[in-house]
Design an enzyme around this catalytic site. Structure first.
Site: not given
Ligand SMILES: NC(=O)c1ccc[n+]([C@@H]2O[C@H](COP(=O)([O-])OP(=O)(O)OC[C@H]3O[C@@H](n4cnc5c(N)ncnc54)[C@H](OP(=O)(O)O)[C@@H]3O)[C@@H](O)[C@H]2O)c1
Length: 299
Positions: A53, A97, A120
């Site tokens: 990422k 994460q 997200d």
């Protein structure tokens, strides 16, 4: 002739749009798109995802910041970092994460990210905006957003008259996917472990999306002739043909046999998988445009 969607190719085209939009925003308003990725602990898989990422963010021309915290990090310390990133005007997207190491409360952390920086798409505010059809100010969870790019490129923007079945009702994928299909006017059924006659339900689908986590569960006789089949599952299964102890990845769809029935299908690997990171970049550049008061690109 069955079309096998090349997820890497579609993801590359999304990234190309992100790069152009990032450069255009910088030129027109002096704003550099910023993404902060936070990782806690030393889970190797999580580190691999975060590495990809951060690399992709740099490639897109973003300011890319990675915060790597030890597994012993306290809830208050992580919350304080999120608060700092929330307040930082150079950061437009924050990604924590998951999973977080125990005993950290991931839900509290995710919900503390400002909704406009929640790239997200996991906050209740963004889930609510999607549920009420507000795609203009909300951010959509990356994997369903990526799967929807495939659907749009296959069927166009308007799915009026089409039946869609989503197998799986998770907050991460099944529910937002169903909402996206509904927003695009499909007639949507959400199936799950309590659904009766699942094969029969699936046979009604013009668009069948499987997100279950059961290797090759969807068989050819579950699929309507000419359907579009999107396979979200990622399952590692033994592959003794490759040598002792070897494994391979398969989806939730029995690819070979379903390919003979479907008109369009995604493979695993190389289908939905590559879209998740691409849509994270897309969400970040969308967030940066909104902050700068500019019209974001469409994907
Ligand atoms: N980047 C990516 O490509 C990406 C991203 C996200 C997920 N995935 C993959 O997608 C799959 C699903 O992920 P998830 O997070 O949504 O999983 P999840 O939270 O475990 O949800 C699985 C869903 O499948 C349903 N289910 C389980 N067994 C079933 C059965 N026999 N028949 C019908 N439905 C059944 C469950 O029903 P109940 O609700 O009734 O239990 C649940 O709704 C996994 O393989 C995951 O690895 C891939």
């Amino acid at each position: 002739m069955t079309t096998v969607i090349d997820g890497k190719n579609v993801a590359a085209s999304v990234i190309q749009t992100v790069k152009s939009a990032t450069a255009a925003l910088e030129k027109s308003s002096g704003v550099t798109t910023g993404l902060a990725v936070v990782i806690v602990g030393d889970d190797p898989a999580s580190h691999a995802y975060v590495g990809s990422k951060s690399r992709m963010a740099k490639e897109c021309g973003f300011k890319s910041v990675q915060h790597t915290l030890p597994a012993e990090t306290k809830q208050e310390e992580l919350a304080a970092l999120v608060a700092t990133l929330n307040a930082d005007p150079s950061i437009h997207g924050i990604l924590v994460q998951l999973p977080l190491p125990k005993p950290l409360d991931s839900e509290a952390i995710i919900q503390s990210i400002l909704p406009e920086k929640d790239v997200d798409g996991l906050s209740v505010v963004n889930a609510g905006k999607l549920a009420t059809g507000d795609l203009k100010t909300g951010l959509v969870s990356c994997t369903p957003a990526g799967a929807m790019v495939f659907v749009r490129r296959t069927h166009g923007e308007d799915l009026s008259g089409l039946n869609a079945v989503v197998i799986g009702r998770s907050n991460l994928f099944g529910k937002p996917m169903a909402q996206l299909l509904l927003n695009a006017n499909a007639t949507v059924t959400i199936a799950h472990s309590r659904t009766k006659n699942l094969a029969e339900v699936c046979r009604n689908a013009d668009i069948l999306v499987a997100a279950v986590g059961r290797p090759e569960m969807v068989r050819a006789d579950w699929v309507k002739s000419g359907a579009t089949v999107i396979d979200v599952g990622i399952n590692r299964v033994p592959a003794p043909e490759r040598g002792e102890g070897k494994t391979r990845l398969v989806g939730d769809v029995a690819f070979e046999e379903v390919s003979a029935v479907a008109s369009t299908i995604t493979p695993v690997p190389g289908g939905v998988g590559p879209m998740t990171i691409a849509m994270l970049m897309a969400n970040t550049v969308i967030a940066a445009h909104r902050t700068a008061g500019q019209t974001p690109p469409q994907f």
